[in-house]
Design an enzyme around this catalytic site. Structure first.
Site, short mmCIF file in Angstrom:
data_model
loop_
_atom_site.label_atom_id
_atom_site.label_comp_id
_atom_site.label_asym_id
_atom_site.label_seq_id
_atom_site.Cartn_x
_atom_site.Cartn_y
_atom_site.Cartn_z
N LYS A 135 0.85 -1.20 0.00
CA LYS A 135 0.00 0.00 0.00
C LYS A 135 0.88 1.24 0.00
CE LYS A 135 -4.02 1.86 2.53
NZ LYS A 135 -4.85 1.71 3.74
N SER A 192 -9.82 2.29 3.12
CA SER A 192 -8.94 2.98 2.19
C SER A 192 -8.07 2.05 1.35
CB SER A 192 -8.03 3.93 2.97
OG SER A 192 -7.13 3.19 3.77
N SER A 244 -9.61 -0.08 7.28
CA SER A 244 -9.08 0.05 5.92
C SER A 244 -8.47 -1.21 5.33
CB SER A 244 -8.04 1.17 5.86
OG SER A 244 -8.68 2.42 5.88
#
Lengths: 515, 500, 102
Positions: A86, A161, A185
């Site tokens: 990420k 997210s 997330s």
């Protein structure tokens, strides 16, 4: 390449299966990594899972692994299995933006602790995945660069997210991925994409080099297709780090053994608690139904299931939307155009005005909203009423968990109230509608306890549904044990969920034939 | 509201009408090897932006870890200030935007600092003490350094741009905050300076800071307010920053008292603001207006955990505490047979440690004082250096004094040796040997010079023989010349008397 | 403890934007103000249960005294420290003119 395996099948395997092929020298890491890079270049334009793809970096590591293996060197069991990271995680020499325009072009001069660990274990890094800007959001629509699409239905969001990491996993654009979880997330995107995502105990994985969103809530964790794969990845990511003052010291290698043990589907003596406040009202019928039938499976395997009350959970959303923006307002203060990243204007303005314009231009709308909200919550005259009260709610939520864990070994709930929604659907004038997606995932972030989301089935719309398991602090292995048992039972009943996805199967064949 | 009066009253008038209330915030930079929250070196004078890590540069994702030594130093200082050491203390973020602050928040301590209330007693005369009550002392990180380019004398106003060096960012500081101090009267400026000097001395004695004012290791902010004589009503205060010598501290306080009084006597209200001290003009100018809009939005730093200080830890540090400056001064005054004035002179010259070390190497206290406050102060002053910056050690001085005591060199030669040592011409022994500086105390050589001199000056010799000792200096002078100044004059006189 | 009810006005949001160093257009301020009022209703709820007898939680786990030894570690080279600087000069970060002293 062994003649009975082709590249399309390779990327559809789990990381564990790939590792076995690599260790048996049936496949080289260069082949495996190359297969993923091919797939990414062929398919990611439809998904937008990646912000940056690092072919050279990945292939260099892959070759190194192949060479070492050829020499008979001892390697980490997952060495050579590629991974996506990420973009909130700092990677030396690789652009890191946290999906924000304010960091566009930033090449960090250092590696996050977990990146060092991934490099030590020699997992080829495929690239950096898309996310909501600074991990603020629940749909990946707030990325400063592009919207990630849910591979199950490209018109829908993959959650957020960490939508990029989750979408990459289910689209077989990476076998493993790192996510970050501040209010869900990792878990909510896992739920919306039919993958497995784990938020370890706060302190379980070092945060050094993870761009801070809300420091007292942030936690990095693994994303993969299966419980066992996430367990292996937590084994790499987890462990004490002296560079993170909140780091905890406990064993992360036991996660994989717990996942393997869970495959026996014997839950006799295991007590599970359904969180009353996280079921029923507010959860879609198909979500509730999927949850209920998963509970039946757990009972069939011998688990004792009861309903427990966590009354303070009703306040968790309110507390979260005070604590998180407060910390955000301070953590994102450093992005001011002085030392790195965007500087929005020329030299004729003052430093102060440059900061104001840079932050206006560099941050997206939702980020600004939360900065202003947090600035308010911390400001003089409001601090005690807001921040102070929210810290007290945190205490109450911890107490609810403590009380619950006196009665049961783990808690369970649906991960998200609904399946994936349409892109644009919740970008309404009322931000609270979007915030409510996190209702079931937030409590564990406030308490610091670990939780996992794994798929429990498909909804009426054919989209995946997530099942959440929560365990006491440092008892992450319970997630893997119970999660693995449920996964195995579901798989035997319905087949592996991730195999049902249609996306990418045809494209890979075409691509392969073209070669 | 006014920042400057139309006319300035004199100091006496100011004190006739007003009581002075002051408060002092002193920042002391700790001399730990590394910064407060990361392992980058804490050092002075390096190339810009070379003493930084991802943490001190505030890079995204970098996390702080507390330097244990800094906490230990804080406890030491707390004990020296007779202060409460808080069992549990926390770090907080003080949020404000400034280009020298890498994260746009300063990690500091807010409600629960490591050091609580304490006090420091200052000797203000032979018999009088004055107590300064301390509110708290807390640990925090220093900021980087801005250099303003394009404006006059590197100041902020009129500058085109600024250059920032973050080497200092994250250096540990202890900020010591006093309670409001009343009753100092006309001595307020002197007491303020004395207090800062005492803190400086304590920091040096504890070896927690280099405590060099000129390097900004010790920085004082002085709050002054006046209240109408006897009213007990607190006035509006100003905070004077950028004061970096004891003399300036005293002068700035003096100036501010006059400025406040002048404004108030003109019927105006003092503006609450920051003032800046200017050495060149010996005055302060208006800085930033302090308003209640300053909202630092303190909240607990989530990346750091509480500091818990056990009684055992405190006891262990207490056992290692050195003798504190006040006690040491009293002891040395007595041991050295100094008058209070002798000691005060040494202190004013900032020479206590130098004198003490010289004494340690065998010189009498009076001789050590004579060298450091005399010849060496003169040389330092000429070169605009502080005594400690002179390239001569107390050991060197002691060595030179011993040559005198042993009759091997005279005073004049001793001064030459000092000059040569400072000029880097070698060690004391080398200089004496190389330049053949040792006194000619060889009787036969001196006897020969005396005989020659007497022969050259028969008239003088005659007078001497007749018992007229007045022109003896003529012979001594010739002998000194013949010995190239290395003769011991006392000895020469003895020989003349024998040989005449 | 005193309760706080927040009604965001445009003026208040402007003040917060000043504190947070973000420039907003008038229209953005209007929008933001109404959005914040919606959020405000949702978050005011925390005060309902935050009684005086409940202690505050800052860290999920009650750690204490996590220290580092005072030993020098790795530093960034000047070049890499400055590599991302929007502007630099003489080994330093060049920033626009600073108007107010701290």
């Amino acid at each position: 390449m062994a003649n009975n395996i082709n590249t399309n099948d390779l990327t559809l395997l789990t990381a564990h299966e790939q590792a076995e092929l690599l260790n048996a020298k049936q496949v080289s890491s260069t082949e495996l990594t190359g297969a993923y890079l091919n797939r990414i270049h062929a398919l990611d334009e439809q998904v937008n899972a990646y912000l940056t793809v690092t072919d050279d970096v990945a292939l260099k590591t892959a070759k190194e692994v192949d060479d070492l293996r050829a020499k008979g060197e001892k390697l980490h069991p997952l060495a050579g299995v590629p991974i996506a990271i990420k973009d909130i995680v700092v990677t030396k020499g690789i652009q890191t933006t946290a999906a924000s325009k304010i960091l566009e072009g930033w090449i960090p001069p250092y590696d996050a602790h977990i990146v060092t660990k991934i490099k030590d274990a020699k997992l080829p890094i495929l690239g950096k995945t898309n996310m909501d800007e600074f991990a603020i959001g629940s749909s990946t629509e707030y990325s400063g660069y592009k919207i990630t699409h849910n591979p199950w239905d490209l018109a829908k969001v993959p959650g957020g997210s960490g939508g990029g990491s989750a979408a990459a996993i289910v689209a077989s654009l990476a076998p493993l991925a790192v996510g970050s979880d501040t209010g869900g997330s990792i878990r909510q995107p896992a739920a919306l994409t039919g993958t497995v995502g784990v938020k370890p105990t706060y302190g379980g994985v070092s945060r050094y080099g993870a761009i801070e969103m809300a420091s007292s809530l942030d936690q990095l964790g693994p994303c993969a297709k299966t419980v066992l794969d996430t367990a292996y990845l937590q084994g790499i990511l987890g462990g004490y780090d002296a560079k993170d003052s909140t780091s905890l010291d406990y064993d992360h290698n036991r996660m994989a053994s717990a996942a393997l043990k869970g495959k026996n589907q014997d839950l006799h003596g295991v007590k599970l608690g359904i969180v009353r406040e996280l079921t029923g009202e507010g959860f879609a019928d198909d979500v509730q139904k999927s949850f209920d039938s998963a509970v039946e499976l757990l009972k069939e395997m011998g688990a004792e299931v009861q309903t427990v009350d966590c009354p303070s959970f009703d306040y968790s959303l309110a507390a979260y939307y005070i604590l998180m923006p407060s910390e955000v307002s301070s953590n994102l203060a450093r992005f001011d155009g002085m030392r790195y990243g965007l500087r929005a204007c020329g030299d004729n303005l003052s430093a102060e005005q440059t900061m104001r314009l840079t932050r206006a231009k560099g941050f997206g709308k939702e980020v600004k909203r939360r900065i202003i909200l947090g600035t308010h919550a911390l400001s003089s005259g409001y601090y005690d009423a807001y921040y102070g009260s929210a810290q007290k709610v945190r205490t109450l939520i911890q107490r609810d968990f403590t009380n619950a864990f006196e009665k049961v070994d783990a808690l369970i709930s649906p991960t998200a109230p609904t399946t994936a929604f349409k892109i644009g659907e919740k970008m309404t004038a009322d931000p609270v509608t979007m915030y409510k997606n996190d209702i079931a995932t937030i409590p564990v972030n406030l308490a610091g306890t670990p939780a996992m989301s794994l798929p429990s089935g498909l909804g009426a719309d054919g989209m995946p549904i997530g099942f959440q398991i929560m365990a006491p602090g440092k008892m992450d292995d319970r997630l893997y044990f119970v999660g693995s048992a449920l996964e195995q039972a579901l798989c035997e009943k319905n087949g592996a969920l991730y195999e049902k996805i249609q996306f990418g199967k045809q494209a890979v064949n075409m691509k392969t034939e073209a070669k | 509201m006014a920042t400057e009066p139309k006319n300035y009253v004199d100091y006496e008038t100011a004190l006739k009408h007003f009581d002075v209330v002051f408060g002092i915030e002193v920042h002391i930079e700790l001399s730990t090897k590394t910064k407060l929250f990361c392992s980058a070196p804490n050092a002075f004078g390096a190339e810009p932006n070379t003493l930084i890590s991802p943490v001190s540069l505030g890079l995204p994702g970098a996390l702080p870890v507390l330097n244990e030594k800094a906490v230990e130093y804080a406890i030491k200082l707390g004990l020296a200030l007779n202060a409460k050491i808080n069992k549990k203390s926390y770090f907080a973020r003080k949020n404000y935007y400034y280009p020298d602050l890498t994260k746009n928040y300063q990690t500091s301590q807010s409600d629960e600092p490591t050091i609580g209330e304490g006090h420091l007693d200052l000797q203000i005369s032979d018999t009088e003490m004055f107590r300064i009550d301390i509110e708290r002392a807390h640990l925090e990180e220093d900021a980087g350094k801005n250099t303003h380019v394009g404006g006059a004398e590197g100041r902020i106003f009129g500058a085109q741009y600024s250059l920032v060096d973050y080497n200092r960012a994250g250096v540990p500081l202890i900020e010591i905050v006093t309670k409001p101090v009343f009753g100092a009267g006309e001595n307020a400026p002197e007491i303020i300076a004395k207090y800062v000097r005492e803190l400086r001395d304590i920091a040096r004695t504890l070896e927690i800071s280099d405590a060099r004012m000129e390097r900004g290791n010790v920085r004082a902010d002085i709050n002054i307010s006046l209240s109408p004589k006897g009213s007990g009503k607190l006035g509006i205060r100003s905070e004077t920053k950028n004061v970096n010598s004891f003399r300036s501290i005293e002068a700035a306080a003096h100036y501010e008292i006059i400025r406040h009084a002048s404004i108030l006597l003109e019927g105006e209200t003092v503006t609450q603001e920051t003032r800046h001290w200017h050495e060149a003009t010996s005055s302060t100018t208006s800085g930033r207006e302090k308003s209640n809009a300053d909202d630092y939005r303190y909240f607990p730093e989530p990346n750091l955990v509480p500091v818990v200080i056990s009684d055992e830890w405190i006891d262990q540090i207490r056992a290692e505490m050195p003798e504190l400056p006040a006690h040491k001064r009293a002891r040395l005054t007595k041991e050295w047979g100094f008058s209070p004035k002798d000691m005060q002179d040494v202190l004013n010259a900032d020479a206590l440690a130098l004198v003490e070390m010289t004494v340690t190497h065998g010189t009498s206290a009076h001789n050590a004082k004579k060298w450091w406050l005399g010849e060496l102060s003169r040389i330092a002053k000429e070169a605009s250096l502080s005594l400690t910056d002179l390239a001569i050690t107390p050991e060197n001085v002691a060595e030179i004094q011993k040559l005198i005591d042993d009759g091997k060199v005279n005073d004049k030669i001793a001064r030459k040796i000092i000059t040569d040592v400072i000029a880097g011409k070698g060690t004391v022994a080398e200089i004496v040997a190389n330049e053949n500086l040792e006194i000619v105390s060889d009787d036969s050589a001196l006897k020969k010079f005396v005989q020659e001199a007497l022969a050259e000056q028969p008239d003088v010799a005659e007078k001497l023989r007749n018992g007229n000792m007045q022109p003896i200096g003529v012979i001594i002078g010739i002998v000194m010349k013949k010995s190239q100044g290395k003769a011991d004059a006392k000895k020469v006189r003895e020989i003349i008397l024998a040989e005449k | 403890m005193e309760k706080a009810e927040t009604n965001f006005s445009v003026q208040k949001v402007k003040h917060l934007a000043d504190l947070a160093r973000i420039e907003f257009s008038e229209q953005e301020l209007d929008e933001l103000t109404s959005e914040l009022n919606v959020i405000s209703d949702a978050i005011n709820k925390v005060q309902e249960v935050a009684n005086d007898d409940v202690e505050r939680t800052t860290h999920p786990f009650a750690l204490e005294n996590v220290f580092r030894k005072d030993a020098v570690g790795e530093t960034l080279e000047q070049k890499s420290a400055l590599a991302a600087a929007p502007k630099q000069k003489d080994g330093m970060f060049l920033v626009p003119q600073i108007l107010a002293e701290d």
